[in-house]
Design a protein around this motif. Structure first.
Motif, PDB file in Angstrom:
ATOM      1  N   GLY A  23       0.765  -1.240   0.000  1.00 11.76           N
ATOM      2  CA  GLY A  23       0.000   0.000   0.000  1.00 11.76           C
ATOM      3  C   GLY A  23       0.793   1.286   0.000  1.00 11.76           C
ATOM      4  N   LEU A  24       2.113   1.219  -0.199  1.00 10.03           N
ATOM      5  CA  LEU A  24       2.935   2.419  -0.116  1.00 10.03           C
ATOM      6  C   LEU A  24       2.946   3.225  -1.409  1.00 10.03           C
ATOM      7  N   GLY A  25       2.583   2.593  -2.515  1.00 12.49           N
ATOM      8  CA  GLY A  25       2.529   3.310  -3.780  1.00 12.49           C
ATOM      9  C   GLY A  25       3.865   3.485  -4.470  1.00 12.49           C
ATOM     10  N   VAL A  26       4.939   2.971  -3.900  1.00  9.70           N
ATOM     11  CA  VAL A  26       6.271   2.969  -4.504  1.00  9.70           C
ATOM     12  C   VAL A  26       6.893   1.592  -4.280  1.00  9.70           C
ATOM     13  N   VAL A  27       7.880   1.260  -5.073  1.00  8.30           N
ATOM     14  CA  VAL A  27       8.589  -0.006  -4.887  1.00  8.30           C
ATOM     15  C   VAL A  27       9.391   0.059  -3.595  1.00  8.30           C
ATOM     16  N   PRO A  28       9.269  -0.922  -2.705  1.00  6.02           N
ATOM     17  CA  PRO A  28      10.069  -0.891  -1.474  1.00  6.02           C
ATOM     18  C   PRO A  28      11.564  -0.804  -1.767  1.00  6.02           C
ATOM     19  N   ALA A  29      12.235   0.065  -1.013  1.00  7.24           N
ATOM     20  CA  ALA A  29      13.678   0.232  -1.161  1.00  7.24           C
ATOM     21  C   ALA A  29      14.449  -0.536  -0.101  1.00  7.24           C
ATOM     22  N   CYS A  30      13.797  -0.842   1.019  1.00  2.61           N
ATOM     23  CA  CYS A  30      14.471  -1.497   2.137  1.00  2.61           C
ATOM     24  C   CYS A  30      13.427  -2.214   2.981  1.00  2.61           C
ATOM     25  N   MET A  31      13.776  -3.402   3.501  1.00  2.00           N
ATOM     26  CA  MET A  31      12.890  -4.140   4.390  1.00  2.00           C
ATOM     27  C   MET A  31      13.701  -4.814   5.489  1.00  2.00           C
ATOM     28  N   TRP A  32      13.146  -4.792   6.696  1.00  2.00           N
ATOM     29  CA  TRP A  32      13.664  -5.569   7.817  1.00  2.00           C
ATOM     30  C   TRP A  32      12.561  -6.558   8.206  1.00  2.00           C
ATOM     31  N   ILE A  33      12.853  -7.850   8.154  1.00  4.70           N
ATOM     32  CA  ILE A  33      11.842  -8.870   8.448  1.00  4.70           C
ATOM     33  C   ILE A  33      12.360  -9.775   9.554  1.00  4.70           C
ATOM     34  N   LYS A  34      11.484 -10.094  10.507  1.00  2.00           N
ATOM     35  CA  LYS A  34      11.883 -10.969  11.623  1.00  2.00           C
ATOM     36  C   LYS A  34      10.738 -11.896  12.011  1.00  2.00           C
ATOM     37  N   SER A  35      11.049 -13.173  12.168  1.00  4.54           N
ATOM     38  CA  SER A  35      10.103 -14.117  12.755  1.00  4.54           C
ATOM     39  C   SER A  35       9.868 -13.748  14.214  1.00  4.54           C
ATOM     40  N   GLU A  36       8.626 -13.896  14.664  1.00  2.00           N
ATOM     41  CA  GLU A  36       8.339 -13.664  16.081  1.00  2.00           C
ATOM     42  C   GLU A  36       8.807 -14.834  16.945  1.00  2.00           C
ATOM     43  N   GLY A  37       9.123 -15.946  16.323  1.00  2.00           N
ATOM     44  CA  GLY A  37       9.598 -17.120  17.046  1.00  2.00           C
ATOM     45  C   GLY A  37      11.109 -17.148  17.163  1.00  2.00           C
ATOM     46  N   PRO A  38      11.659 -18.214  17.761  1.00  2.00           N
ATOM     47  CA  PRO A  38      13.110 -18.308  17.999  1.00  2.00           C
ATOM     48  C   PRO A  38      13.871 -18.825  16.787  1.00  2.00           C
ATOM     49  N   ALA A  85      11.059  -9.408  -8.490  1.00  2.06           N
ATOM     50  CA  ALA A  85      11.155  -7.973  -8.226  1.00  2.06           C
ATOM     51  C   ALA A  85       9.898  -7.466  -7.521  1.00  2.06           C
ATOM     52  N   HIS A  86      10.087  -6.752  -6.428  1.00  2.00           N
ATOM     53  CA  HIS A  86       8.969  -6.127  -5.729  1.00  2.00           C
ATOM     54  C   HIS A  86       8.364  -5.032  -6.605  1.00  2.00           C
ATOM     55  N   THR A  87       7.117  -4.710  -6.365  1.00  2.00           N
ATOM     56  CA  THR A  87       6.421  -3.717  -7.182  1.00  2.00           C
ATOM     57  C   THR A  87       5.876  -2.595  -6.301  1.00  2.00           C
ATOM     58  N   SER A  88       5.223  -1.627  -6.928  1.00  2.00           N
ATOM     59  CA  SER A  88       4.654  -0.514  -6.176  1.00  2.00           C
ATOM     60  C   SER A  88       3.430  -0.927  -5.375  1.00  2.00           C
ATOM     61  N   SER A  89       2.995  -2.167  -5.507  1.00  2.00           N
ATOM     62  CA  SER A  89       1.848  -2.643  -4.734  1.00  2.00           C
ATOM     63  C   SER A  89       2.134  -3.893  -3.915  1.00  2.00           C
ATOM     64  N   LEU A  90       3.128  -4.706  -4.293  1.00  2.00           N
ATOM     65  CA  LEU A  90       3.381  -5.989  -3.636  1.00  2.00           C
ATOM     66  C   LEU A  90       4.858  -6.164  -3.307  1.00  2.00           C
ATOM     67  N   PHE A  91       5.145  -6.867  -2.186  1.00  2.85           N
ATOM     68  CA  PHE A  91       6.484  -7.419  -2.000  1.00  2.85           C
ATOM     69  C   PHE A  91       6.375  -8.934  -1.933  1.00  2.85           C
ATOM     70  N   TYR A  92       7.459  -9.595  -2.340  1.00  2.85           N
ATOM     71  CA  TYR A  92       7.440 -11.036  -2.567  1.00  2.85           C
ATOM     72  C   TYR A  92       8.359 -11.763  -1.593  1.00  2.85           C
ATOM     73  N   LEU A  93       8.000 -13.012  -1.290  1.00  2.00           N
ATOM     74  CA  LEU A  93       8.734 -13.834  -0.339  1.00  2.00           C
ATOM     75  C   LEU A  93       9.072 -15.188  -0.951  1.00  2.00           C
ATOM     76  N   GLY A  94      10.220 -15.735  -0.526  1.00  2.00           N
ATOM     77  CA  GLY A  94      10.523 -17.127  -0.808  1.00  2.00           C
ATOM     78  C   GLY A  94       9.886 -18.002   0.256  1.00  2.00           C
ATOM     79  N   ASN A  95      10.525 -19.153   0.531  1.00  2.00           N
ATOM     80  CA  ASN A  95       9.965 -20.049   1.552  1.00  2.00           C
ATOM     81  C   ASN A  95      10.959 -20.385   2.652  1.00  2.00           C
ATOM     82  N   ASP A  96      11.994 -19.554   2.800  1.00  5.71           N
ATOM     83  CA  ASP A  96      12.925 -19.758   3.905  1.00  5.71           C
ATOM     84  C   ASP A  96      12.229 -19.445   5.230  1.00  5.71           C
ATOM     85  N   GLY A  97      12.657 -20.163   6.289  1.00  4.23           N
ATOM     86  CA  GLY A  97      12.064 -19.956   7.609  1.00  4.23           C
ATOM     87  C   GLY A  97      12.258 -18.561   8.155  1.00  4.23           C
TER      88      GLY A  97
END
Length: 349
Positions: free
Chosen positions: A148-163, A205-217
């Motif tokens: 929903g940001l309307g631009v292609v994401p330039a940076c992301m920090w992602i973290k599992s809530e688990g250990p 490639a991420h877009t101005s509406s979506l970011f994409y994920l693989g299947n790593d834990g």
């Protein structure tokens, strides 16, 4: 010349310095109600901790560690002009301990649609291009999330809530900006080199509406809950760029188009510390103090590292691995343009 759609950066991003008291401790002067609050004890080896409004203010994650989220720190509320802590806690409120805090405002919590994973909760700011998304993984490579940001994401920090899962970094300048979605870097103490892998962002490639994920834990295990902090660029306010070090005390100048309030520098190909600077802590050109994003170490007050300037920053250190070796570095920065209002040119001087 930089153009800005944000008149005042402190309406959406600001930093605070404060003292803990082991009791009720309301911090004000931020200028907005935050949705991300990241705190670090400046004088001791306490971990960096991040709270956000999407997971709930009482839940913390430790930046740079693969630990599970917990409720150990006494964050009580995000307020209209800051945040409040209640009770003891060396992580964010130890008595007579000094802390640094970095805060961002999001705010919109409805209206998203699209993608193959629907966030369980989220908060976004379409002006400053920051989004916070809590989602449950489905284990499917190529999964997508509407941002929903309307631009292609330039940076992301992602973290599992688990250990046992590291912080995952995406940056648009991975691989020099060529197919950055094919690469990943883990924010941790060791083994922290940019790596080619389709397991994290599915080489899509991420877009101005979506970011994409693989299947790593680390980003998308079936049934696991995750938090993603997603940032887009806003000229005159935020920049996610890179530079080449020159191993010289007359170091590289990196143009941002604004005066940095928060500056993070990460070498792409080594285990060097990830240094974080801001303009509100003690220090001055060329003796700006820094903390290390991926380590629990106390504030480094050494001089001769870099100057924070009106339109970027200038390296002053010689052949330093974390800042100015003959190597490539990633930059994450937020700050204030010099003059102007919506879409009025801001010329650095």
């Amino acid at each position: 010349m930089a153009y800005t759609t944000i008149n005042k950066c402190t309406s959406v991003h600001n930093t605070l310095n404060y003292a803990g008291n082991d009791s009720t401790n309301a911090q004000t002067g931020l200028g907005f109600q935050p949705d991300i609050v990241w705190n670090k004890n400046r004088g001791a080896t306490n971990d960096h901790v991040i709270h956000d409004s999407v997971r709930g203010v009482s839940y913390r994650l430790k930046m740079g560690l693969n630990a599970q989220q917990d409720t150990t720190d006494p964050m009580a509320s995000f307020d209209s002009d800051g945040f409040t802590m209640t009770g003891t806690g060396g992580g964010i409120n130890g008595n007579n301990e000094n802390y640094a805090s970095w805060c961002w405002k999001a705010g919109t919590t409805s209206g998203l649609s699209g993608g193959t994973i629907t966030p369980t909760s989220y908060s976004i700011n379409t002006t400053s291009k920051v989004g916070i998304y809590r989602y449950q993984g489905n284990g499917t490579a190529g999964a997508s999330i509407a941002h929903g940001l309307g631009v292609v994401p330039a940076c992301m920090w992602i973290k599992s809530e688990g250990p046992n899962e590291d912080w995952i970094l995406y940056h648009k300048k991975f691989n020099g900006g060529s197919s950055p979605e094919d690469y990943v870097l883990k924010i941790r103490e060791t083994s922290r080199t940019e790596t080619n892998s389709d397991a994290y962002f599915n080489d899509t490639a991420h877009t101005s509406s979506l970011f994409y994920l693989g299947n790593d834990g680390g980003v998308n295990s079936n049934g696991t809950n995750y938090i993603a902090y997603v940032f887009g660029e806003v000229p005159g306010y935020s920049s996610f760029t890179s530079y080449q070090g020159n191993a010289n005390s007359n170091g590289t100048f990196c143009y941002l188009g604004f005066k940095p309030k928060t500056l993070i520098i990460c070498r792409r190909d080594s285990n060097d510390e990830i240094e974080i600077y801001n303009d509100s802590r003690a220090g001055y050109n060329d003796a700006n103090y820094h903390l290390n994003m991926n380590l629990d170490t106390a504030e480094d007050t050494s001089s001769g590292r870099l100057d924070l300037l009106s339109n970027g920053f200038k390296l002053r250190v010689g052949s330093s691995g974390p800042l100015n070796a003959s190597a490539s570095y990633l930059v994450m920065a937020w700050g204030q343009s010099l003059v102007g209002s919506n879409n009025v040119p801001c010329t650095a001087r």
